[in-house]
Design a protein around this motif. Structure first.
Motif, PDB file in Angstrom:
ATOM      1  N   ASP A 193      24.313 -26.144  56.041  1.00 21.93           N
ATOM      2  CA  ASP A 193      25.452 -25.242  56.149  1.00 21.93           C
ATOM      3  C   ASP A 193      25.556 -24.776  57.581  1.00 21.93           C
ATOM      4  OD1 ASP A 193      25.979 -25.447  53.508  1.00 21.93           O
ATOM      5  OD2 ASP A 193      25.323 -23.420  52.963  1.00 21.93           O
ATOM      6  N   MET A 194      26.775 -24.542  58.047  1.00 21.49           N
ATOM      7  CA  MET A 194      26.968 -23.968  59.376  1.00 21.49           C
ATOM      8  C   MET A 194      28.031 -22.894  59.282  1.00 21.49           C
ATOM      9  SD  MET A 194      27.636 -25.811  63.031  1.00 21.49           S
ATOM     10  CE  MET A 194      27.403 -24.885  64.549  1.00 21.49           C
ATOM     11  N   GLU A 195      27.752 -21.720  59.840  1.00 20.74           N
ATOM     12  CA  GLU A 195      28.715 -20.636  59.823  1.00 20.74           C
ATOM     13  C   GLU A 195      28.691 -19.918  61.164  1.00 20.74           C
ATOM     14  OE1 GLU A 195      27.779 -17.207  57.359  1.00 20.74           O
ATOM     15  OE2 GLU A 195      25.748 -17.982  57.089  1.00 20.74           O
ATOM     16  N   ALA A 196      29.716 -19.113  61.398  1.00 22.16           N
ATOM     17  CA  ALA A 196      29.790 -18.343  62.639  1.00 22.16           C
ATOM     18  C   ALA A 196      30.130 -16.911  62.297  1.00 22.16           C
ATOM     19  CB  ALA A 196      30.843 -18.921  63.584  1.00 22.16           C
ATOM     20  N   GLU A 199      29.934 -10.246  66.724  1.00 19.32           N
ATOM     21  CA  GLU A 199      28.931  -9.220  66.976  1.00 19.32           C
ATOM     22  C   GLU A 199      28.819  -8.233  65.816  1.00 19.32           C
ATOM     23  OE1 GLU A 199      26.713  -9.186  69.137  1.00 19.32           O
ATOM     24  OE2 GLU A 199      27.394  -9.307  71.209  1.00 19.32           O
ATOM     25  N   GLU A 200      29.923  -8.052  65.075  1.00 21.00           N
ATOM     26  CA  GLU A 200      29.924  -7.110  63.948  1.00 21.00           C
ATOM     27  C   GLU A 200      29.532  -7.788  62.640  1.00 21.00           C
ATOM     28  OE1 GLU A 200      32.684  -7.339  66.099  1.00 21.00           O
ATOM     29  OE2 GLU A 200      31.684  -5.798  67.302  1.00 21.00           O
ATOM     30  N   ASN A 201      29.057  -9.048  62.728  1.00 20.76           N
ATOM     31  CA  ASN A 201      28.635  -9.827  61.556  1.00 20.76           C
ATOM     32  C   ASN A 201      29.792 -10.209  60.637  1.00 20.76           C
ATOM     33  OD1 ASN A 201      25.820 -10.105  62.046  1.00 20.76           O
ATOM     34  ND2 ASN A 201      25.519  -7.981  61.421  1.00 20.76           N
ATOM     35  N   ALA A 202      31.015 -10.096  61.123  1.00 19.51           N
ATOM     36  CA  ALA A 202      32.160 -10.566  60.342  1.00 19.51           C
ATOM     37  C   ALA A 202      32.179 -12.088  60.373  1.00 19.51           C
ATOM     38  CB  ALA A 202      33.455 -10.004  60.903  1.00 19.51           C
ATOM     39  N   ASN A 203      32.327 -12.708  59.207  1.00 22.78           N
ATOM     40  CA  ASN A 203      32.299 -14.164  59.124  1.00 22.78           C
ATOM     41  C   ASN A 203      33.587 -14.760  59.670  1.00 22.78           C
ATOM     42  OD1 ASN A 203      32.846 -16.848  57.502  1.00 22.78           O
ATOM     43  ND2 ASN A 203      30.646 -16.538  57.560  1.00 22.78           N
ATOM     44  N   MET A 204      33.444 -15.728  60.575  1.00 20.65           N
ATOM     45  CA  MET A 204      34.591 -16.413  61.164  1.00 20.65           C
ATOM     46  C   MET A 204      34.899 -17.716  60.424  1.00 20.65           C
ATOM     47  SD  MET A 204      35.550 -14.460  63.682  1.00 20.65           S
ATOM     48  CE  MET A 204      35.146 -13.110  62.577  1.00 20.65           C
ATOM     49  N   PHE A 205      33.867 -18.427  60.052  1.00 19.98           N
ATOM     50  CA  PHE A 205      34.055 -19.655  59.288  1.00 19.98           C
ATOM     51  C   PHE A 205      32.719 -20.063  58.687  1.00 19.98           C
ATOM     52  CE2 PHE A 205      33.094 -21.316  63.566  1.00 19.98           C
ATOM     53  CZ  PHE A 205      32.018 -22.143  63.288  1.00 19.98           C
ATOM     54  N   LYS A 206      32.773 -20.949  57.716  1.00 21.34           N
ATOM     55  CA  LYS A 206      31.570 -21.509  57.132  1.00 21.34           C
ATOM     56  C   LYS A 206      31.848 -22.957  56.751  1.00 21.34           C
ATOM     57  CE  LYS A 206      27.851 -20.734  53.820  1.00 21.34           C
ATOM     58  NZ  LYS A 206      27.291 -19.822  52.795  1.00 21.34           N
ATOM     59  N   LEU A 207      31.043 -23.845  57.285  1.00 26.11           N
ATOM     60  CA  LEU A 207      31.159 -25.275  56.999  1.00 26.11           C
ATOM     61  C   LEU A 207      29.963 -25.666  56.132  1.00 26.11           C
ATOM     62  CD1 LEU A 207      32.643 -27.961  57.567  1.00 26.11           C
ATOM     63  CD2 LEU A 207      31.204 -28.229  59.577  1.00 26.11           C
ATOM     64  N   PHE A 227      26.475 -19.011  66.108  1.00 27.42           N
ATOM     65  CA  PHE A 227      26.547 -20.154  65.219  1.00 27.42           C
ATOM     66  C   PHE A 227      25.203 -20.261  64.491  1.00 27.42           C
ATOM     67  CE2 PHE A 227      29.782 -22.676  68.006  1.00 27.42           C
ATOM     68  CZ  PHE A 227      30.729 -21.715  67.717  1.00 27.42           C
ATOM     69  N   LYS A 228      25.254 -20.279  63.176  1.00 23.73           N
ATOM     70  CA  LYS A 228      24.051 -20.312  62.355  1.00 23.73           C
ATOM     71  C   LYS A 228      24.037 -21.605  61.548  1.00 23.73           C
ATOM     72  CE  LYS A 228      21.851 -17.826  58.508  1.00 23.73           C
ATOM     73  NZ  LYS A 228      21.948 -16.618  57.658  1.00 23.73           N
ATOM     74  N   ILE A 229      22.975 -22.396  61.705  1.00 18.03           N
ATOM     75  CA  ILE A 229      22.820 -23.655  60.975  1.00 18.03           C
ATOM     76  C   ILE A 229      21.641 -23.503  60.033  1.00 18.03           C
ATOM     77  CG2 ILE A 229      22.416 -26.136  61.153  1.00 18.03           C
ATOM     78  CD1 ILE A 229      23.632 -26.064  63.899  1.00 18.03           C
ATOM     79  N   VAL A 284      35.649 -28.776  49.423  1.00 17.93           N
ATOM     80  CA  VAL A 284      34.668 -27.721  49.153  1.00 17.93           C
ATOM     81  C   VAL A 284      33.804 -27.432  50.368  1.00 17.93           C
ATOM     82  CG1 VAL A 284      34.579 -28.257  46.707  1.00 17.93           C
ATOM     83  CG2 VAL A 284      32.995 -29.391  48.252  1.00 17.93           C
ATOM     84  N   ASN A 285      33.825 -28.315  51.381  1.00 18.07           N
ATOM     85  CA  ASN A 285      32.973 -28.118  52.542  1.00 18.07           C
ATOM     86  C   ASN A 285      33.454 -26.969  53.424  1.00 18.07           C
ATOM     87  OD1 ASN A 285      31.439 -30.272  51.734  1.00 18.07           O
ATOM     88  ND2 ASN A 285      32.553 -31.740  52.982  1.00 18.07           N
ATOM     89  N   TYR A 286      34.760 -26.871  53.589  1.00 11.30           N
ATOM     90  CA  TYR A 286      35.321 -25.801  54.412  1.00 11.30           C
ATOM     91  C   TYR A 286      36.780 -25.632  54.042  1.00 11.30           C
ATOM     92  CZ  TYR A 286      37.223 -23.204  58.315  1.00 11.30           C
ATOM     93  OH  TYR A 286      37.860 -22.260  59.069  1.00 11.30           O
ATOM     94  N   SER A 287      37.222 -24.390  53.953  1.00 11.64           N
ATOM     95  CA  SER A 287      38.617 -24.152  53.609  1.00 11.64           C
ATOM     96  C   SER A 287      39.111 -22.863  54.228  1.00 11.64           C
ATOM     97  CB  SER A 287      38.796 -24.087  52.087  1.00 11.64           C
ATOM     98  OG  SER A 287      40.155 -23.872  51.764  1.00 11.64           O
ATOM     99  N   GLN A 288      40.095 -22.991  55.086  1.00 15.31           N
ATOM    100  CA  GLN A 288      40.860 -21.840  55.569  1.00 15.31           C
ATOM    101  C   GLN A 288      42.217 -21.998  54.897  1.00 15.31           C
ATOM    102  OE1 GLN A 288      41.120 -21.290  59.839  1.00 15.31           O
ATOM    103  NE2 GLN A 288      43.101 -20.299  59.635  1.00 15.31           N
ATOM    104  N   SER A 289      42.350 -21.404  53.723  1.00 16.70           N
ATOM    105  CA  SER A 289      43.388 -21.828  52.800  1.00 16.70           C
ATOM    106  C   SER A 289      44.727 -21.129  52.957  1.00 16.70           C
ATOM    107  CB  SER A 289      42.890 -21.645  51.355  1.00 16.70           C
ATOM    108  OG  SER A 289      42.566 -20.286  51.122  1.00 16.70           O
ATOM    109  N   ASN A 290      44.825 -20.058  53.742  1.00 17.04           N
ATOM    110  CA  ASN A 290      46.107 -19.387  53.882  1.00 17.04           C
ATOM    111  C   ASN A 290      46.108 -18.476  55.108  1.00 17.04           C
ATOM    112  OD1 ASN A 290      44.307 -17.522  52.919  1.00 17.04           O
ATOM    113  ND2 ASN A 290      45.420 -17.052  51.052  1.00 17.04           N
TER     114      ASN A 290
END
Length: 548
Positions: A193-196, A199-207, A227-229, A284-290
């Motif tokens: 998994d990879m996510e970003a 600084e405030e720990n708000a999730n930007m994306f998750k792959l 970036f966290k893998i 299912v791997n990544y979705s920025q759906s709207n």
């Protein structure tokens, strides 16, 4: 070779009674020997004075021991293990880049394992970019946009290991990220998994489920990100990966922010501005759906929404201030790549949700424009709505009291100078004193602006008349725009068939053409024809764009 000092403490915890072993200095090349029992666990404390690459060699016959490396707070960093069918059944050799510090080394095994083991280590220079520990933001390894990094995650079966990289985004733009398990690494269907986060720990994306190759594109605001893998489940003791990025700076005034994935963080949708945006999906791997947009009407209005997509368009959902879909006209879709939807709305706050077409994967770029009808005779579909509305938004043209603009009527000279006088920041230098004109009294509504343009030498009048009620010709328009904004030739002009070099407006017309303000019609400029209100708006709008 530098000398790293490793202090080793052996602890043996017995179920019924225990004992302590005095600390011993573990010199490079010395061998730890032990015998595992389900009642005994052996832990060693390792201290590095400098960053180093540490290679552990575990010899345990066929017993199947595992070496677990953790930091001083007992957070797992790496593990050294092998499966019984591995090529070398007698020993396991594994390297890990470590930062200076103190680590715990635990030798462990399943309850059915028995036998002696030996554990040694060697040190060398750091190799690559993945240096452990980097499991916390405070320990993150720096990452430079555009580079390719290689890393390793440790643990067989369900793993808790992950790597964190710190990256600085210099300005608003689009980050394209590519990640994959390297050749020879076997991970099951869960993969990496990879996510970003910011600084405030708000999730930007998750792959999710990175295996052979995965990528995504995401809009990020300037700032610091991590970036966290993470390795989910692996069939190997060590799983290798690579990831790389590219960065494309974008104009934040015409692009969505990238933060508008929820209604609470909707972007403001301003009238008569085309916003560009994109959605990115990998199933299912990544979705920025709207994406969500918000707008407010100060009065009841007819509003048109225009959406275009590169591939196929999904739908626009219209929501009220509470986020509920409008009971009437709350949904608009199309079988093509274009949606045009008109809604008559009451004053209030609304949201527009953009949805992609079902089943579309990958990068889906779109644009979205909102057009509010201001003048009853300039609908949102009008050819020159954009230019007329843009000037109205700046307070330059205000139309008539009956709500009309009369776009097809010839513009009068008095209105031209009223329009120009309303341009914010326009400065006119006085070079002469106003004289008396028979048809321009002090009480005339356009006296002040026409006086200012006369004193600046931009207009002269005709004898004793200023002709405020006369129609403006296209040639006169060219002269007024050039002199008002001090336009100069910019490259080559255009040889209009009806404007020869002896024409008094020739040079002014050529200056407009060289700046892309006019292209004429069928090779003609028609300098003596009256210019309509809509066409003057187009010329003025182009001029203001040129001088920005």
């Amino acid at each position: 070779m530098r000398r790293w000092v490793i202090m080793a403490f052996g602890f043996f915890a017995f179920a019924m009674y225990g004992q302590n072993v005095q600390a011993a200095e573990w010199q490079q090349g010395e061998v730890f020997t032990g015998l595992f029992d389900e009642k005994v666990k052996s832990t060693h404390v390792l201290t590095l004075e400098e960053d180093a690459r540490v290679t552990f060699t575990l010899r345990d016959g066929k017993s199947g021991y595992t070496v677990i490396l953790s930091n001083s707070t007992k957070q797992r960093i790496a593990s050294i293990a092998r499966k019984p069918e591995a090529g070398n059944k007698e020993s396991t050799v594994q390297s890990v880049n470590l930062k200076a510090g103190t680590y715990n080394v635990l030798v462990s095994a399943y309850f059915y394992n028995r036998g002696d083991y030996t554990l040694t280590y060697e040190t060398s220079q750091i190799e690559g970019t993945d240096v452990e520990p980097n499991n916390e933001k405070s320990e993150a390894n720096p990452y430079k946009l555009g580079d390719t990094y290689e890393g390793a995650l440790y643990g067989m079966g369900i793993s808790s290991d992950y790597d964190i990289y710190k990256v600085e985004i210099p300005r608003f733009g689009k980050v394209k990220l590519h990640a994959q398990a390297t050749e020879g690494t076997t991970v099951n269907s869960f993969g990496f998994d990879m996510e970003a986060v910011n600084e405030e720990n708000a999730n930007m994306f998750k792959l999710k489920n990175i295996r052979d190759s995965n990528e995504l594109e995401v809009l990020l605001q300037p700032g610091t990100y991590y970036f966290k893998i993470k390795l989910n489940v692996s069939d190997q003791a060590i799983a290798h990966y690579t990831f790389s990025t590219s960065f494309e700076p974008l104009d934040e005034h015409v692009w969505e922010s990238g933060r508008n994935l929820q209604i609470a963080s909707a972007d403001v949708l301003a009238n008569n501005i085309t916003y560009r945006g994109f959605l990115y999906s990998r199933g299912v791997n990544y979705s920025q759906s709207n994406d969500y947009y918000k707008f407010t009407l100060v009065k009841d209005a007819k509003v048109m929404f225009i959406a275009n997509a590169q591939k196929s368009l999904g739908a626009l959902i219209f929501l009220d201030e509470k986020g509920s879909q409008l009971s009437t006209g709350g949904y608009a879709t199309s079988d093509t790549r274009n949606i045009v939807a008109t809604r008559v709305l009451e004053a209030g706050t609304y949201y527009v949700e953009y949805l992609p077409a079902f089943g579309v994967e990958g990068y889906e770029e779109y644009d979205l424009t909102m057009r509010i009808e201001r003048f009853s005779d300039v609908p949102a579909t009008h050819m020159y709505y954009k230019q007329i509305e843009a000037l109205a938004q700046q307070g330059i043209n205000k139309g008539y009291p009956d709500g009309k603009f009369l776009p097809n009527e010839a513009i009068k000279r008095k209105h031209v100078f009223v329009f120009l006088s309303r341009i914010e920041g326009l400065e006119l230098t006085k070079i002469r004193t106003m004289k008396t004109f028979k048809d321009l009294k002090l009480s005339h509504p356009a006296y002040a602006p026409m006086k200012a343009f006369y004193e600046a030498g931009i207009i002269d009048g005709s004898g004793s008349n200023m002709n405020p009620e006369s129609n403006l010709t296209r040639g006169q328009m060219a002269k007024i725009l050039v002199n008002t904004f001090d336009l100069k030739m910019k490259g080559e002009g255009f040889a209009f068939r009806d404007v020869n070099s002896s024409n008094g407006f020739h040079n002014y017309i050529q200056i407009l053409a060289s700046n892309g303000i006019t292209i004429g019609s069928n090779g003609k400029f028609m300098p003596n024809e009256p210019i309509t209100r809509q066409h003057f708006s187009v010329f003025l709008h182009r001029t203001l764009e040129v001088i920005k």
